[in-house]
Design a protein around this motif. Structure first.
Motif, PDB file in Angstrom:
ATOM      1  N   MET A 326      -8.742  -7.754   3.664  1.00  0.00           N
ATOM      2  CA  MET A 326      -7.224  -7.706   3.012  1.00  0.00           C
ATOM      3  C   MET A 326      -6.304  -7.713   4.315  1.00  0.00           C
ATOM      4  N   PRO A 327      -4.898  -8.243   3.998  1.00  0.00           N
ATOM      5  CA  PRO A 327      -3.936  -8.372   4.931  1.00  0.00           C
ATOM      6  C   PRO A 327      -3.552  -6.797   5.516  1.00  0.00           C
ATOM      7  N   PHE A 328      -2.996  -6.764   6.894  1.00  0.00           N
ATOM      8  CA  PHE A 328      -2.384  -5.363   7.159  1.00  0.00           C
ATOM      9  C   PHE A 328      -1.212  -5.427   8.236  1.00  0.00           C
ATOM     10  N   LYS A 329      -0.558  -6.565   8.131  1.00  0.00           N
ATOM     11  CA  LYS A 329       0.499  -6.409   8.949  1.00  0.00           C
ATOM     12  C   LYS A 329       1.568  -5.406   8.517  1.00  0.00           C
ATOM     13  N   GLY A 330       2.288  -4.785   9.246  1.00  0.00           N
ATOM     14  CA  GLY A 330       3.161  -3.669   8.974  1.00  0.00           C
ATOM     15  C   GLY A 330       2.402  -2.350   9.095  1.00  0.00           C
ATOM     16  N   ILE A 364      -5.972 -13.124  -2.973  1.00  0.00           N
ATOM     17  CA  ILE A 364      -5.546 -12.518  -4.118  1.00  0.00           C
ATOM     18  C   ILE A 364      -4.367 -11.655  -3.756  1.00  0.00           C
ATOM     19  N   THR A 365      -4.285 -10.984  -2.562  1.00  0.00           N
ATOM     20  CA  THR A 365      -3.329  -9.970  -2.429  1.00  0.00           C
ATOM     21  C   THR A 365      -2.415 -10.158  -1.207  1.00  0.00           C
ATOM     22  N   ARG A 366      -2.290 -11.293  -0.552  1.00  0.00           N
ATOM     23  CA  ARG A 366      -1.564 -11.659   0.500  1.00  0.00           C
ATOM     24  C   ARG A 366      -0.178 -12.004   0.079  1.00  0.00           C
ATOM     25  N   ASN A 367       0.805 -11.991   0.865  1.00  0.00           N
ATOM     26  CA  ASN A 367       2.098 -12.450   0.801  1.00  0.00           C
ATOM     27  C   ASN A 367       2.175 -13.980   1.099  1.00  0.00           C
ATOM     28  N   PRO A 368       2.592 -14.770   0.066  1.00  0.00           N
ATOM     29  CA  PRO A 368       2.699 -16.388   0.407  1.00  0.00           C
ATOM     30  C   PRO A 368       3.440 -16.686   1.481  1.00  0.00           C
ATOM     31  N   TYR A 369       4.479 -15.885   1.631  1.00  0.00           N
ATOM     32  CA  TYR A 369       5.580 -16.085   2.540  1.00  0.00           C
ATOM     33  C   TYR A 369       5.124 -15.648   3.783  1.00  0.00           C
ATOM     34  N   ASP A 370       4.264 -14.734   4.136  1.00  0.00           N
ATOM     35  CA  ASP A 370       3.618 -14.144   5.212  1.00  0.00           C
ATOM     36  C   ASP A 370       2.398 -13.675   5.052  1.00  0.00           C
ATOM     37  N   GLN A 371       1.186 -14.463   5.347  1.00  0.00           N
ATOM     38  CA  GLN A 371       0.036 -14.278   4.883  1.00  0.00           C
ATOM     39  C   GLN A 371      -0.765 -13.123   5.499  1.00  0.00           C
ATOM     40  N   GLN A 372       0.020 -12.698   6.748  1.00  0.00           N
ATOM     41  CA  GLN A 372      -0.822 -11.613   7.341  1.00  0.00           C
ATOM     42  C   GLN A 372      -0.224 -10.215   6.343  1.00  0.00           C
ATOM     43  N   ARG A 373       0.672 -10.302   5.650  1.00  0.00           N
ATOM     44  CA  ARG A 373       1.361  -9.047   4.939  1.00  0.00           C
ATOM     45  C   ARG A 373       0.598  -9.163   3.624  1.00  0.00           C
ATOM     46  N   LEU A 375       1.145  -8.552  -0.351  1.00  0.00           N
ATOM     47  CA  LEU A 375       2.214  -8.920  -1.143  1.00  0.00           C
ATOM     48  C   LEU A 375       2.905  -7.465  -1.797  1.00  0.00           C
ATOM     49  N   PRO A 376       4.281  -7.556  -1.512  1.00  0.00           N
ATOM     50  CA  PRO A 376       4.951  -6.276  -1.727  1.00  0.00           C
ATOM     51  C   PRO A 376       4.736  -5.867  -2.969  1.00  0.00           C
ATOM     52  N   PHE A 377       4.556  -6.483  -4.264  1.00  0.00           N
ATOM     53  CA  PHE A 377       4.371  -6.050  -5.442  1.00  0.00           C
ATOM     54  C   PHE A 377       3.084  -5.221  -5.539  1.00  0.00           C
ATOM     55  N   PHE A 378       2.209  -5.471  -4.738  1.00  0.00           N
ATOM     56  CA  PHE A 378       0.812  -4.656  -4.641  1.00  0.00           C
ATOM     57  C   PHE A 378       0.645  -3.753  -3.536  1.00  0.00           C
ATOM     58  N   ASP A 379       1.795  -3.580  -2.730  1.00  0.00           N
ATOM     59  CA  ASP A 379       1.902  -2.532  -1.492  1.00  0.00           C
ATOM     60  C   ASP A 379       2.028  -1.242  -1.911  1.00  0.00           C
ATOM     61  N   GLY A 380       1.016  -0.076  -1.577  1.00  0.00           N
ATOM     62  CA  GLY A 380       1.128   1.138  -2.122  1.00  0.00           C
ATOM     63  C   GLY A 380       2.147   1.937  -1.049  1.00  0.00           C
ATOM     64  N   GLY A 381       2.845   1.247  -0.254  1.00  0.00           N
ATOM     65  CA  GLY A 381       3.920   1.637   0.806  1.00  0.00           C
ATOM     66  C   GLY A 381       3.398   1.827   2.270  1.00  0.00           C
ATOM     67  N   GLY A 390      -1.882  -3.648  -7.479  1.00  0.00           N
ATOM     68  CA  GLY A 390      -2.720  -4.388  -6.557  1.00  0.00           C
ATOM     69  C   GLY A 390      -4.178  -4.067  -6.808  1.00  0.00           C
ATOM     70  N   MET A 391      -4.492  -2.909  -7.229  1.00  0.00           N
ATOM     71  CA  MET A 391      -6.003  -2.263  -7.391  1.00  0.00           C
ATOM     72  C   MET A 391      -6.506  -3.405  -8.962  1.00  0.00           C
TER      73      MET A 391
END
Length: 407
Positions: A326-330, A364-373, A375-381, A390-391
């Motif tokens: 899964m993505p991990f940018k940030g 499934i989990t990546r942000n379509p506007y920044d695919q290395q991140r 999706l904020p809705f799924f981000d645990g913080g 997200g789980m």
């Protein structure tokens, strides 16, 4: 838990004569009929990857809360001293059902034996299975295993990040159903690393082999909202699936190639995965800790590790489902070099054909506007670990038919 449901589960566990309460749903009735007509075998219903923990008190009680997946009869527990350097004695062990906190459902707590003895000493580096405990244990139960350990020295064996509150006590209170003496809450499981049941010979289990995302970090503690928990509930509700057991063998910080936070996936594969009974499928979702560790791990090295796991599982007759990283940018360890490795690894997972099936957690989990991140809705913080939503999305993305090994 409603009163009628609690009574039904207790009757099922202790084999009391409770009439229709022993089959409280059509699914349970169907399972009983299957077992009667097709024979049975042993299947893992709960598991947790073992690792070395710090020294513990020489004499202590542990009341461990675990969530079952598949239901069945004749439960057995596996106790591990895999990382100890001295023998450890389990002076008494009981299994029951939780009412709330450390309190058990009245009448559910029963003594476990080992070779018909009430206690057992496990040498350093070894594990032991209990004798089967007669009676039926329902799926999705809060099983309580109470252990009294004496003479412990040196490192203990356990699972550090349980995402589940268990309890400790001074002295032997394993037979008690009251919570009165279990006043020390703890967030780890100790000594217990697997629970199995007897169920239909056509019923199998999947082991999820992973890191902190599979372990449940950033999901709700005590909520059973890790993605393997959501997967277990989907499998239970799926009438067409013969895979019902789920063993979560995620360890926070775990890597495919190198020991550190737990033994590497390669080194713990036999103990945590292939030794579990009734397993038909291995679900492999690891790699982010190898990639982001800045140790120079290449995509080729990680792919070679995946191939070893696949080959070993196939040699044991297991199917292997792979999941993309899964993505991990940030996340604070993100860099362009690690991202390039992740992309190359994910391309191989999707396109190589080495896995029996693939689940694309990245997509499934990546942000379509920044695919290395993520999706904020799924981000645990922390931009790496998914939250409860997200789980659930991860579990919903799994093709249940792909978990049924037909090779």
């Amino acid at each position: 838990m409603r009163a009628n449901s609690a009574v039904g589960v207790v009757c099922a566990l202790v084999m009391a004569v409770c009439g229709p309460l022993t089959a409280t749903s059509p699914a349970q009735a169907e399972q009983t009929a299957q077992e009667a007509g097709q024979g049975t075998h042993t299947v893992v219903t709960w598991g947790a990857g073992a690792d070395k923990q710090g020294p513990g008190p020489a004499d202590r009680g542990y009341r461990l809360i675990v969530r079952t997946s598949v239901g069945g009869t004749d439960l057995r527990i596996r106790l591990s001293n895999a990382f100890g350097d001295h023998p450890v004695t389990f002076a008494s062990a009981y299994a029951g059902l939780r009412k709330q906190g450390a309190e058990l459902v009245r009448g559910s707590n029963r003594q476990l034996t080992f070779g018909r003895a009430a206690s057992v000493t496990v040498p350093a580096g070894e594990t032991v299975l209990s004798d089967p405990l007669p009676g039926r244990l329902a799926a999705e139960s809060d099983l309580v295993v109470s252990l009294y350990v004496t003479g412990a020295r040196g490192p203990t064996t356990g699972h550090g990040m349980a995402m589940q509150t268990s309890y400790a006590a001074a002295g032997d209170h394993t037979a008690e159903e009251s919570a009165a003496n279990w006043t020390d809450p703890m967030g780890s499981w100790y000594w217990l690393d697997a629970v199995s049941v007897e169920t239909s010979a056509k019923t199998g289990a999947v082991v999820t082999l992973g890191d902190s995302i599979t372990d449940g970090w950033a999901s709700t503690t005590d909520g059973n909202r890790r993605w393997p928990d959501y997967l277990s509930r989907r499998l239970r509700a799926a009438s067409g699936s013969t895979v019902k057991g789920v063993a979560n063998e995620g360890i926070s910080g775990n890597k495919v190639l190198a020991d550190g936070a737990g033994e590497s996936a390669l080194n713990r594969l036999e103990r945590d995965v292939l030794s579990q009974p009734g397993v038909s499928t291995v679900f492999l979702f690891e790699g982010i800790n190898d990639i982001k560790a800045h140790t120079g791990v290449t995509a080729d090295a990680l792919i070679a590790g995946y191939r070893q796991i696949i080959d070993r599982a196939h040699a044991e007759g297991k199917c292997v489902v792979g999941a993309t990283v899964m993505p991990f940018k940030g996340w604070y360890e993100y860099d362009a070099e690690g991202e390039a490795v992740r992309q190359e690894v994910n391309d191989w997972i999707r396109d190589s054909g080495a896995f029996d099936a693939v689940t694309d957690f990245d997509r499934i989990t990546r942000n379509p506007y920044d695919q290395q991140r993520i999706l904020p809705f799924f981000d645990g913080g922390d931009h790496l670990h998914p939250n409860d939503k997200g789980m659930q999305a991860m579990a919903d993305a799994v093709d249940l038919s792909a978990l049924r090994c037909v090779g």
